[in-house]
Design a protein around this motif. Structure first.
Motif, PDB file in Angstrom:
ATOM      1  N   LYS A 175      35.230   6.494 -17.837  1.00 15.33           N
ATOM      2  CA  LYS A 175      35.892   5.869 -18.977  1.00 15.33           C
ATOM      3  C   LYS A 175      37.358   5.652 -18.625  1.00 15.33           C
TER       4      LYS A 175
ATOM      5  N   SER B 295      31.744  -2.332 -20.682  1.00 18.19           N
ATOM      6  CA  SER B 295      31.408  -0.914 -20.804  1.00 18.19           C
ATOM      7  C   SER B 295      30.034  -0.771 -21.445  1.00 18.19           C
TER       8      SER B 295
ATOM      9  N   GLY C 187      30.771   3.929 -23.509  1.00 15.36           N
ATOM     10  CA  GLY C 187      32.153   3.616 -23.185  1.00 15.36           C
ATOM     11  C   GLY C 187      32.494   3.707 -21.710  1.00 15.36           C
ATOM     12  N   ASN C 188      31.475   3.893 -20.861  1.00 14.87           N
ATOM     13  CA  ASN C 188      31.705   3.969 -19.417  1.00 14.87           C
ATOM     14  C   ASN C 188      31.761   2.569 -18.814  1.00 14.87           C
TER      15      ASN C 188
END
Length: 84
Positions: free
Chosen positions: A2, A61, A65-66
């Protein structure tokens, strides 16, 4: 992985080719690094440089949220041809 952006850019960069990993920003003329088109190692190298340089990035992402990176290319150099 993230990441958080200090100041997201409102400009959507124009890509000049399918495999482009960078493009020029029409607003500030900086290079925009497209992390999603890079392998994780390439993206991490860009982010490492961003600690000391003013760097612009763009990425996709996942639901957690990565950053989604391009897959690592497969090396076929370790394979041998088998004759039948």
């Amino acid at each position: 992985m993230k990441i958080s952006l200090r100041s997201p850019c409102p400009v959507r960069p124009t890509l000049t080719g399918v495999g482009d990993k960078t493009s020029a920003c029409a607003l500030c003329k900086k290079h925009v690094h497209h992390l999603t088109r890079m392998t994780e190692a390439e993206g991490k190298a860009v982010l490492e440089r961003a600690k000391t340089e003013d760097t612009c990035v763009r990425y996709v992402s996942d639901s957690r949220g990565n950053v989604v990176f391009a897959p690592q290319p497969v090396s076929y150099t370790h394979l041998r041809a088998h004759e039948t």
